[in-house]
Design a protein around this motif. Sequence first.
Motif, PDB file in Angstrom:
ATOM      1  N   ARG A  90      -7.098  -4.927  -3.929  1.00 36.84           N
ATOM      2  CA  ARG A  90      -7.099  -5.761  -3.068  1.00 36.84           C
ATOM      3  C   ARG A  90      -5.479  -6.313  -2.833  1.00 36.84           C
ATOM      4  O   ARG A  90      -5.345  -6.409  -1.935  1.00 36.84           O
ATOM      5  CB  ARG A  90      -7.953  -6.836  -3.305  1.00 36.84           C
ATOM      6  CG  ARG A  90      -9.466  -6.702  -3.042  1.00 36.84           C
ATOM      7  CD  ARG A  90     -10.458  -7.769  -3.172  1.00 36.84           C
ATOM      8  NE  ARG A  90     -11.760  -7.490  -2.894  1.00 36.84           N
ATOM      9  CZ  ARG A  90     -12.778  -8.500  -3.298  1.00 36.84           C
ATOM     10  NH1 ARG A  90     -12.471  -9.601  -3.552  1.00 36.84           N
ATOM     11  NH2 ARG A  90     -13.913  -8.217  -2.780  1.00 36.84           N
ATOM     12  N   ARG A  91      -4.962  -6.214  -4.048  1.00 34.04           N
ATOM     13  CA  ARG A  91      -3.675  -6.660  -3.996  1.00 34.04           C
ATOM     14  C   ARG A  91      -2.749  -5.508  -3.527  1.00 34.04           C
ATOM     15  O   ARG A  91      -1.756  -5.726  -3.025  1.00 34.04           O
ATOM     16  CB  ARG A  91      -3.178  -7.060  -5.544  1.00 34.04           C
ATOM     17  CG  ARG A  91      -3.537  -8.370  -5.922  1.00 34.04           C
ATOM     18  CD  ARG A  91      -2.838  -8.756  -7.213  1.00 34.04           C
ATOM     19  NE  ARG A  91      -2.846  -8.184  -8.325  1.00 34.04           N
ATOM     20  CZ  ARG A  91      -3.547  -8.164  -9.094  1.00 34.04           C
ATOM     21  NH1 ARG A  91      -4.616  -9.146  -9.270  1.00 34.04           N
ATOM     22  NH2 ARG A  91      -3.651  -7.174 -10.196  1.00 34.04           N
ATOM     23  N   ASN A  92      -3.334  -4.161  -3.721  1.00 35.36           N
ATOM     24  CA  ASN A  92      -2.368  -3.046  -3.328  1.00 35.36           C
ATOM     25  C   ASN A  92      -3.153  -2.330  -2.468  1.00 35.36           C
ATOM     26  O   ASN A  92      -3.803  -1.126  -2.833  1.00 35.36           O
ATOM     27  CB  ASN A  92      -1.952  -2.383  -4.679  1.00 35.36           C
ATOM     28  CG  ASN A  92      -1.230  -3.190  -5.476  1.00 35.36           C
ATOM     29  OD1 ASN A  92      -0.111  -3.649  -5.114  1.00 35.36           O
ATOM     30  ND2 ASN A  92      -1.659  -3.511  -6.609  1.00 35.36           N
ATOM     31  N   PRO A  93      -3.661  -2.652  -1.271  1.00 42.48           N
ATOM     32  CA  PRO A  93      -4.520  -1.609  -0.551  1.00 42.48           C
ATOM     33  C   PRO A  93      -3.649  -0.451  -0.209  1.00 42.48           C
ATOM     34  O   PRO A  93      -2.578  -0.417   0.106  1.00 42.48           O
ATOM     35  CB  PRO A  93      -4.745  -2.655   0.972  1.00 42.48           C
ATOM     36  CG  PRO A  93      -3.421  -3.689   0.780  1.00 42.48           C
ATOM     37  CD  PRO A  93      -3.092  -3.937  -0.539  1.00 42.48           C
ATOM     38  N   PRO A  94      -4.491   0.676   0.322  1.00 39.09           N
ATOM     39  CA  PRO A  94      -3.856   1.909   0.403  1.00 39.09           C
ATOM     40  C   PRO A  94      -3.383   1.963   1.963  1.00 39.09           C
ATOM     41  O   PRO A  94      -3.680   1.091   2.685  1.00 39.09           O
ATOM     42  CB  PRO A  94      -5.128   2.974   0.308  1.00 39.09           C
ATOM     43  CG  PRO A  94      -6.092   1.863   0.503  1.00 39.09           C
ATOM     44  CD  PRO A  94      -5.972   0.714  -0.020  1.00 39.09           C
ATOM     45  N   ALA A  95      -2.542   2.998   2.012  1.00 36.91           N
ATOM     46  CA  ALA A  95      -2.079   3.051   3.195  1.00 36.91           C
ATOM     47  C   ALA A  95      -2.945   3.488   4.407  1.00 36.91           C
ATOM     48  O   ALA A  95      -3.974   4.148   3.938  1.00 36.91           O
ATOM     49  CB  ALA A  95      -0.968   4.147   3.546  1.00 36.91           C
ATOM     50  N   GLU A  99       0.882   4.969   7.517  1.00 35.14           N
ATOM     51  CA  GLU A  99       1.484   3.620   7.581  1.00 35.14           C
ATOM     52  C   GLU A  99       1.017   2.796   6.531  1.00 35.14           C
ATOM     53  O   GLU A  99       0.062   2.480   6.221  1.00 35.14           O
ATOM     54  CB  GLU A  99       1.519   3.261   8.880  1.00 35.14           C
ATOM     55  CG  GLU A  99       1.908   4.187   9.900  1.00 35.14           C
ATOM     56  CD  GLU A  99       2.194   3.512  11.162  1.00 35.14           C
ATOM     57  OE1 GLU A  99       1.721   2.308  11.261  1.00 35.14           O
ATOM     58  OE2 GLU A  99       2.135   4.304  12.221  1.00 35.14           O
ATOM     59  N   SER A 100       1.902   2.300   6.028  1.00 38.52           N
ATOM     60  CA  SER A 100       1.645   1.002   5.024  1.00 38.52           C
ATOM     61  C   SER A 100       1.284  -0.094   5.744  1.00 38.52           C
ATOM     62  O   SER A 100       1.938  -0.602   6.748  1.00 38.52           O
ATOM     63  CB  SER A 100       2.788   0.730   3.965  1.00 38.52           C
ATOM     64  OG  SER A 100       3.104   1.673   3.402  1.00 38.52           O
ATOM     65  N   ASP A 101      -0.066  -0.842   5.554  1.00 34.69           N
ATOM     66  CA  ASP A 101      -0.299  -1.905   6.097  1.00 34.69           C
ATOM     67  C   ASP A 101      -1.407  -2.893   5.275  1.00 34.69           C
ATOM     68  O   ASP A 101      -2.266  -2.155   4.761  1.00 34.69           O
ATOM     69  CB  ASP A 101      -1.160  -1.571   7.475  1.00 34.69           C
ATOM     70  CG  ASP A 101      -1.496  -2.649   8.256  1.00 34.69           C
ATOM     71  OD1 ASP A 101      -1.541  -3.913   7.877  1.00 34.69           O
ATOM     72  OD2 ASP A 101      -1.754  -2.441   9.504  1.00 34.69           O
ATOM     73  N   ARG A 130      -8.101   0.262  12.963  1.00 37.44           N
ATOM     74  CA  ARG A 130      -7.465  -0.162  11.599  1.00 37.44           C
ATOM     75  C   ARG A 130      -8.636  -0.905  11.007  1.00 37.44           C
ATOM     76  O   ARG A 130      -8.635  -0.799   9.693  1.00 37.44           O
ATOM     77  CB  ARG A 130      -5.977  -0.386  11.589  1.00 37.44           C
ATOM     78  CG  ARG A 130      -5.201   0.588  11.823  1.00 37.44           C
ATOM     79  CD  ARG A 130      -3.647  -0.054  11.809  1.00 37.44           C
ATOM     80  NE  ARG A 130      -2.656   1.221  12.279  1.00 37.44           N
ATOM     81  CZ  ARG A 130      -1.888   1.994  11.449  1.00 37.44           C
ATOM     82  NH1 ARG A 130      -2.528   1.911  10.267  1.00 37.44           N
ATOM     83  NH2 ARG A 130      -1.215   2.709  11.927  1.00 37.44           N
ATOM     84  N   ALA A 131      -8.817  -2.067  11.853  1.00 34.86           N
ATOM     85  CA  ALA A 131      -9.747  -2.838  11.072  1.00 34.86           C
ATOM     86  C   ALA A 131     -11.102  -2.239  10.662  1.00 34.86           C
ATOM     87  O   ALA A 131     -11.695  -2.712   9.569  1.00 34.86           O
ATOM     88  CB  ALA A 131     -10.181  -4.003  12.056  1.00 34.86           C
ATOM     89  N   ILE A 132     -11.578  -1.373  11.364  1.00 36.41           N
ATOM     90  CA  ILE A 132     -12.681  -0.612  11.121  1.00 36.41           C
ATOM     91  C   ILE A 132     -12.358  -0.065   9.627  1.00 36.41           C
ATOM     92  O   ILE A 132     -13.246  -0.124   8.757  1.00 36.41           O
ATOM     93  CB  ILE A 132     -13.220   0.456  11.965  1.00 36.41           C
ATOM     94  CG1 ILE A 132     -13.666  -0.080  13.374  1.00 36.41           C
ATOM     95  CG2 ILE A 132     -14.380   1.337  11.590  1.00 36.41           C
ATOM     96  CD1 ILE A 132     -13.765   1.034  14.444  1.00 36.41           C
ATOM     97  N   PRO A 145      -8.023   8.511   1.226  1.00 33.55           N
ATOM     98  CA  PRO A 145      -6.634   8.879   0.475  1.00 33.55           C
ATOM     99  C   PRO A 145      -5.318   9.106   1.287  1.00 33.55           C
ATOM    100  O   PRO A 145      -5.603   9.004   2.537  1.00 33.55           O
ATOM    101  CB  PRO A 145      -7.148  10.293  -0.165  1.00 33.55           C
ATOM    102  CG  PRO A 145      -8.318  10.638   0.833  1.00 33.55           C
ATOM    103  CD  PRO A 145      -8.800   9.435   1.394  1.00 33.55           C
ATOM    104  N   PRO A 146      -4.218   9.190   0.783  1.00 29.63           N
ATOM    105  CA  PRO A 146      -2.948   8.997   1.483  1.00 29.63           C
ATOM    106  C   PRO A 146      -2.945  10.556   2.242  1.00 29.63           C
ATOM    107  O   PRO A 146      -3.536  11.531   1.855  1.00 29.63           O
ATOM    108  CB  PRO A 146      -2.074   9.113   0.408  1.00 29.63           C
ATOM    109  CG  PRO A 146      -2.567   8.620  -0.716  1.00 29.63           C
ATOM    110  CD  PRO A 146      -4.245   8.839  -0.769  1.00 29.63           C
ATOM    111  N   GLY A 147      -2.583  10.534   3.528  1.00 29.82           N
ATOM    112  CA  GLY A 147      -2.568  11.562   4.459  1.00 29.82           C
ATOM    113  C   GLY A 147      -4.034  11.754   5.256  1.00 29.82           C
ATOM    114  O   GLY A 147      -4.280  12.458   6.176  1.00 29.82           O
ATOM    115  N   ALA A 148      -5.002  10.749   5.206  1.00 23.67           N
ATOM    116  CA  ALA A 148      -6.114  10.937   5.887  1.00 23.67           C
ATOM    117  C   ALA A 148      -6.202  10.364   7.293  1.00 23.67           C
ATOM    118  O   ALA A 148      -5.299   9.624   7.700  1.00 23.67           O
ATOM    119  CB  ALA A 148      -7.505   9.865   5.154  1.00 23.67           C
TER     120      ALA A 148
END
Length: 213
Positions: A90-95, A99-101, A130-132, A145-148
């Motif tokens: 939760r402290r480090n949510p994935p991109a 994009e980092s968000d 993005r909320a979904i 995962p990154p790049g999805a």
Amino acid sequence: MDAPPLIPDEETARRWAEEELSNPIYDIAEPTLFDRVAQAVGEFIANLFSPQLPGEFGPIAAVVAAIVVVVLIAAAFAIWGAPRAIRRARRNPPALFGESDARSAAQLRRDAHAKATSAEWDEAIVLRFRAIARGCIERGVVNTPPGATVHTFARAAAPVFPASADALETAATAFDDVRYLRRRGTAELYRQIVATDDALAAARPAIADGALA
């Protein structure tokens, strides 16, 4: 005045001992329930490896001890390890989609609503999609995962929420249209994505995890 006897009789000695032991300071030395349980477990494991056990029980004792240790480690991980892992996630949510968000699903929904109130439909659509995705991540039902891409996410979420499979693809297409193809978003598209988000939030996942390939 008579001095107290230097050597008390049996009744006096018993009374003095009871008065002394009733002092609260002795309560501190009493072992707690946790201390007693830990001591019992330690003694049990030590007894399993005791050389006094008959020879034929040696291998059995080692196996039982190993099982006990594994169970205790698993229990400790379940009690203390898993919550820490969740907190780190939760402290480090994935991109999200390249994009980092770090915003939560609730924050993304509020920001999307603010954009929709100003009729900024392109941003409102992007934020609500993005909320979904963030909501699914927070619930632990879909991994991103990154790049999805948004369509990769929609395909992974489809078996988790089969009733919304088509709506997820429609929402992903709307995201691509306004984000990359520069097509204008509309209030109708935004309402469709809001409806999809609300449906997923209220639905019970069909499977435990829709991990992306």
